[in-house]
Design an enzyme around this catalytic site. Structure first.
Site, PDB file in Angstrom:
ATOM      1  N   LYS A  35       1.081  -1.075  -0.154  1.00 34.06           N
ATOM      2  CA  LYS A  35      -0.029  -0.091  -0.182  1.00 34.06           C
ATOM      3  C   LYS A  35       0.633   1.070   0.278  1.00 34.06           C
ATOM      4  CE  LYS A  35      -0.625   0.057   4.893  1.00 34.06           C
ATOM      5  NZ  LYS A  35      -1.274   0.072   5.986  1.00 34.06           N
ATOM      6  N   TYR A 256      16.505  30.041   8.412  1.00 32.20           N
ATOM      7  CA  TYR A 256      15.203  31.189   7.979  1.00 32.20           C
ATOM      8  C   TYR A 256      14.914  30.700   9.861  1.00 32.20           C
ATOM      9  CZ  TYR A 256      14.070  30.595   3.708  1.00 32.20           C
ATOM     10  OH  TYR A 256      13.574  30.572   1.895  1.00 32.20           O
TER      11      TYR A 256
END
Length: 368
Positions: A35, A256
């Site tokens: 999956k 950042y």
């Protein structure tokens, strides 16, 4: 020159891990769970690598099964969540799929359907996970109705899912297991219970079938590793390179928000990888990486296309030096995806399945 970030997929390692699942449960058959595009590894290449040793595959939904069938995969495929609407039963029939039935509406839809041949059905029991499945007291009636409908259903199995098979504390697992054993005894039903942690560590749960998932891709699902889980081999190596180097004095902020500040004169490497590729933005300062086969750490916030690492103690590292974000470096050193996940306050499943399509997959191995 192409951007250096790739996800290298070792199909020999995938086959090794599948064989380990079989070794742990010699009296069971193992359905290989593919999956979520084989947990981000590529469902079709993984299925092809496992063809011939895995007797069946499992996916979450019919769309994932269609991809495998269109690629020529003809082994049995189990739909772990069954159908989402009655109209899908025609595809289940046409594609020759196995079907989970976990709720009343699915049962009624199946019994009203007229398939070309009976569909193998796995009845899901809610033994304590409280997600999908019939309550144990309702299962006998469901089982009997399916047995009385041989034109619609065949090869019935009971399945369930464990909430705590990965934990050292086995109390809740034992309660779930006792409910399932009692039900199976009453019905004379074959069982499919064991997920990856139960396959590795709970032999009591080994039934006619097991469902190894994340362990196939080299991630250890156990709270505390055991001798078997330590033998798992990493399948994905997320590999990039240094694309720039900065020499900075002490006290300089990096990235950042200036979250990380150089504690000393430092060499900072810029790596071509970021959250736009699926690398987790929640990675904290100190999250491990391998540069030129040596351990160092992320320094500063992850950006969309880049991240920064501390090269101060790896003087040989420079432009084009190999960076392994998880997996196996060229010198054989391994950085576990599970270790990286802990620094990101998540689990390996999210990291592996979160690697985005713009990261090229490169496959090797996988042949008998």
């Amino acid at each position: 020159m192409a951007r250096p970030l790739i996800a290298e997929i070792d199909l020999d390692a995938l086959r090794h891990n599948y064989r380990l699942a079989c070794e742990r449960s010699p009296d069971s058959r193992c359905v290989a769970v593919l999956k979520a595009d084989a947990y981000g590894h590529g469902a079709v290449p993984c299925a092809r690598a496992l063809e011939g040793i895995a007797p069946a595959f499992a996916v979450a939904c019919i769309e994932e099964a269609v991809v495998l069938r269109e690629a020529g995969i003809d082994a049995p495929i189990l739909l772990l969540e069954g159908i989402f609407e009655a109209a899908e039963l025609a595809q289940v029939d046409d594609l020759g799929l196995w079907m989970t039935v976990h709720s009343d509406w699915q049962l009624e839809a199946l019994l009203a359907h007229r398939p070309a041949g009976p569909i193998p059905v796995w009845v899901k029991v809610d033994s304590g996970m409280h997600r999908l499945g019939f309550p144990p007291e309702a299962v006998e009636a469901v089982w009997q109705r399916l047995r009385e409908a041989p034109a619609q259903a065949c090869d019935l199995h009971l399945m369930s899912h464990f909430a705590t098979a990965d934990l050292e504390d086995s109390a809740y697992f034992e309660r779930q297991m006792a409910r399932l054993e009692a039900l199976a005894d009453r019905l004379g039903a074959p069982l499919c219970l064991a997920n990856s942690p139960a396959t590795l560590a709970r032999p009591r749960a080994h039934g006619a079938w097991n469902r190894p998932g994340v362990m196939l891709y080299g991630s250890d699902p156990l709270e505390v590793a055991n001798a078997a889980s330590r033998r798992l081999a990493p399948v994905m190596t997320l590999r990039s390179a240094i694309i720039a180097v900065r020499e900075l004095p002490a006290g300089e902020p990096v990235g950042y928000g200036g979250r990380w500040t150089t504690p000393r004169p430092s060499r900072i490497g810029v790596v071509a990888a970021g959250y736009g590729d699926g690398y987790d933005r929640h990675a904290v300062d100190g999250t491990p990486v391998l540069v030129a086969g040596r351990r160092t750490a992320i320094a500063g916030k992850v950006s969309m296309d880049m991240l920064t690492v501390d090269l101060t103690d790896i003087p040989e590292a420079d432009i084009a030096s190999e960076v392994v974000l998880w997996g196996r470096a060229s010198n054989g050193e391994v950085l576990s995806v599970d270790e990286v996940a802990r620094h990101c306050d998540t689990i390996s499943y999210t990291l592996l399945s979160g690697v985005l399509p713009r990261v090229p997959r490169r496959y090797h191995g996988g042949q008998s």
